[in-house]
Design an enzyme around this catalytic site. Sequence first.
Site, PDB file in Angstrom:
ATOM      1  N   GLY A 509       0.905  -1.156  -0.491  1.00 42.68           N
ATOM      2  CA  GLY A 509       0.032  -0.001  -0.054  1.00 42.68           C
ATOM      3  C   GLY A 509       1.050   0.950  -0.012  1.00 42.68           C
ATOM      4  N   GLY A 511       0.705   4.532   1.762  1.00 38.32           N
ATOM      5  CA  GLY A 511       0.729   5.741   3.413  1.00 38.32           C
ATOM      6  C   GLY A 511       0.828   7.676   2.579  1.00 38.32           C
ATOM      7  N   GLY A 514       4.791   7.276   2.742  1.00 36.10           N
ATOM      8  CA  GLY A 514       5.807   6.040   2.154  1.00 36.10           C
ATOM      9  C   GLY A 514       5.121   5.046   1.881  1.00 36.10           C
ATOM     10  CB  VAL A 515       6.107   2.966  -1.034  1.00 37.59           C
ATOM     11  CG1 VAL A 515       5.347   1.847  -1.660  1.00 37.59           C
ATOM     12  CG2 VAL A 515       5.264   3.916  -2.027  1.00 37.59           C
ATOM     13  CB  VAL A 516       3.654  -0.105   3.238  1.00 33.98           C
ATOM     14  CG1 VAL A 516       3.677  -1.609   3.846  1.00 33.98           C
ATOM     15  CG2 VAL A 516       2.870   1.044   3.928  1.00 33.98           C
ATOM     16  CE  LYS A 532       4.606   2.956   5.804  1.00 34.14           C
ATOM     17  NZ  LYS A 532       3.879   4.160   6.860  1.00 34.14           N
ATOM     18  CG  ASP A 626      -2.650  10.472   8.177  1.00 34.92           C
ATOM     19  OD1 ASP A 626      -3.467  10.980   8.417  1.00 34.92           O
ATOM     20  OD2 ASP A 626      -1.917  10.106   7.832  1.00 34.92           O
TER      21      ASP A 626
END
Length: 791
Positions: A509, A511, A514-516, A532, A626
């Site tokens: 995913g 977020g 950053g990208v996971v 991440k 968040d």
Amino acid sequence: MAMAFTVWLLLLSLLFLLPVSVLSQTNGSIVVGASLSAAGNSSWISSSGEFAFGFQQLENSDRFLLSIWFAKIPDRTIVWYANGDRPAPKGSIVNLTANSGLLLTSPQGEELWRSETIVGVVAYGLMNDAGNFVLENEKSEKLWETFKNPTDTMLPGQIMEIGGKLFSRQSETNYVRGRFQLTLQQDGNLVFSAKEPFYSTATTAGTIPGSEGKRLVFNDSGNFYILRVNGGKFTFTEEERPARDYYLRSTLNFDGVLAQYFLPKPYVGNVSWKPLWSEPPNICQKVDSGPGVCGENSICTLKADKRPTCECPRGYSLRDPNDPYGTCNPDFRQDCDNELSYSKDLFDVQVLTNTDWLTSGGNEQLNASTADTCSQSCFQDCLCDVASYSNETCWKKKLPLTYGREDSSLNAKTFIKFRKDNSTPQVPKMPGSDNKKKIWTTSVPVESILLFTSISLNFMFGAAVCFRFFFCFRKKPAKFTHSDLETNLRSFSHKELEEATNGFNEVLGEGSFGVVYKGIIQVGSGVEVAVKKLKRVIEDGDKEFKTELNIIGKTHHKNLVHLVGYCDEGQQRLLVYEFLSNGTLASFIFGDEKPSWRQRMEIAIGVARGLLYLHEECTTQIIHCDIKPQNILLDDHYNARISDFGLAKLMMTNQSKTHTTIKGTKGYVAPEWFRNMAITTKVDVYSFGVVLLEIICCRRSVDMENNCEEKAILTDWVYDCYQGGVLELALDYEVNPLDGEMKLEETVMIALWCIQEDPAFRPTMRKVVQMLEGVVEIHVPPCPSPYNRAA
Ligand SMILES: *[C@@H]1O[C@H](CO)[C@@H](O)[C@H](O)[C@H]1NC(C)=O
Ligand SMILES: *[C@@H]1O[C@H](CO)[C@@H](O)[C@H](O)[C@H]1NC(C)=O
Ligand SMILES: *[C@@H]1O[C@H](CO)[C@@H](O)[C@H](O)[C@H]1NC(C)=O
Ligand SMILES: *[C@@H]1O[C@H](CO)[C@@H](O)[C@H](O)[C@H]1NC(C)=O
Ligand SMILES: *[C@@H]1O[C@H](CO)[C@@H](O)[C@H](O)[C@H]1NC(C)=O
Ligand SMILES: *[C@@H]1O[C@H](CO)[C@@H](O)[C@H](O)[C@H]1NC(C)=O
Ligand SMILES: *[C@@H]1O[C@H](CO)[C@@H](O)[C@H](O)[C@H]1NC(C)=O
């Protein structure tokens, strides 16, 4: 007649002047008919000149005390007094009478005091060199003596028989009978007690017959002991200071401490009384019952002379300024029924080391890993006044506090809340359950605007006073400034992670941070992880990064995603989390099939508990900033696990700010963000409220795809449904939603409290958890955004 009167007057004046000098300078013997007048220093002196009996003027007063004192010591230490409760006005007279013994009368003829029950006829009085004033008959038999009628002091040669008592005075200079008393009881025990039960000491009680106390003795060698029936002794000290070489006295002080004092003979100058021993050795530790030596909320400290002082903590003052040993009242009020009056920004904590109150109105034990957590937990909790941390246990306490003391043996750190300013803001009352919903709609225009304005002002004032909750990160600077990680986080090389993720191949995913990627790290049979890759890290880099990691690494809660390790190589910053199999809450609730109501509610409580932990229970407060379904993951058992916490600080760049403000309309973001207001944990409460509504309705908070405009904003739509009494609408007539204990309407009400536009109206996460658990009452929520709606 006139002649007789003149002679009589002359005689009288002679009696004033002569007896003092003539009689006392011979052998201390006073004839019946002699008298002293309360004016100046008038006294009968013992033959050695060491003791005086007479009047002493009370400090800062025009009254006199009939007393005995050390005549050769300038401080005129009083060892016996007659009329402590009824100080004598100037001109009062003490007569030595044959039938009544000593008789003290005021100038008006009122009897102020008399030596009690004289059987026989007094022949003379004698101020002897031991400090005992004796009334004797013709056969030199003692009819009455001060040694048998002690006040607060015993002298060498004095004996107290069973039933004897010493009474403390009220203060050093106030001779009115005070709180404390020492009694040689019938059972032979010497017992300390107070007007309010305080404590007692069984000094001699023995199961062995004959070991009972018989009398209390202060002998001429300076030994102070209880003589037992069988002839044995209970001594208070082995040290001998004979009365021949020292002035000695044992006094029950006004603060309850019995002590033996000495002063070398002859008196040579500015030396003062020193204690040889004292009982109890530390009165601050005496905690049997009653209020203790210091009043409520006060702190007892033992001085070098083994006497206590009492001090109010910061933010507290004496209820009675004239009674330094009395109760301390807080200068402020924490009104917890009124959420608004407890704005944390107005409070601060004073840290006291080795100080604690042993009992209080309510003790809540908390498993806290650090003192800091303990302090935070209390600070966040309106019902908590004091927290003390010792032996890895945190005790949260409420007023009134008793047995406060400072003592190095306590090994405790105590945090006491105080208000930073003295003003008590006028805050509107929180709507109670008796308020009807209508108040918040029909009468909105005027009332709520006024209300809102005043709340805002208050809040801003609070925010201005203390801008400590800055953004979404820790509240206090972390103590560890060095860069080494103190947690058991594993440090990975970039290469290792590249291999683990198979070259950052499988994206789980993306977020805001950053990208996971999915990966497998080789520990035993291989462990699945989520890696991440942080988009960007705050410029001043390395230290900040590791400080944040330390904070995140120290969090351990079943509703948080666990951080396993990190990579910090050059520009590369990666975080390695445990992998959770069931994806995000977003995919779970916004999917084609609605999960059961019970499952959803369990997730909601899990998220709330995770947030509560971040806000109040972990070492350093973390504001998530968040919270949204994409950041909440589900483990194998569908437990909610919050992720991405602690990252907001690292990512607090223009980029992430933009990201949050872009969502502007009505997403998960609390109004504070647009209003330049302080960011507190209440921003998370707001976001949680939105998420809770999403969980309830299984609908996104902003759903532009929905054709129906009035349904587009979930929060407004649900409130309208709630107002209209048609909540089923909000749930799209979901079949059987109420298969859990949790009722739909109540859950919606909790969510509506969370999304209140004014942060002060929003409950804390602790309160939210309690409401979700059904342990506190849920009041009717006001309209979440009265301001917007009124317009
Ligand atoms: C003290 O002296 C007086 C005479 O001044 C005498 O009558 C009396 O007996 C003496 N008393 C004692 C106790 O010595
Ligand atoms: C009383 O005695 C004290 C000490 O002996 C002395 O300092 C003081 O001046 C005396 N007062 C009067 C009124 O004689
Ligand atoms: C006390 O003595 C004074 C003078 O010696 C006398 O005038 C007075 O009457 C006496 N009072 C009593 C109660 O004996
Ligand atoms: C006082 O008591 C101590 C301890 O019992 C004893 O040794 C001493 O002889 C006594 N002194 C006198 C003068 O009685
Ligand atoms: C005693 O007197 C000396 C000088 O005479 C002075 O220096 C000292 O401070 C005094 N001590 C006390 C306890 O007053
Ligand atoms: C504190 O921890 C102990 C053991 O770790 C546990 O038995 C106890 O229930 C905990 N108490 C609270 C209040 O959480
Ligand atoms: C601290 O706690 C441990 C275990 O709970 C206990 O054995 C120990 O006596 C405690 N120490 C103090 C000083 O209270």
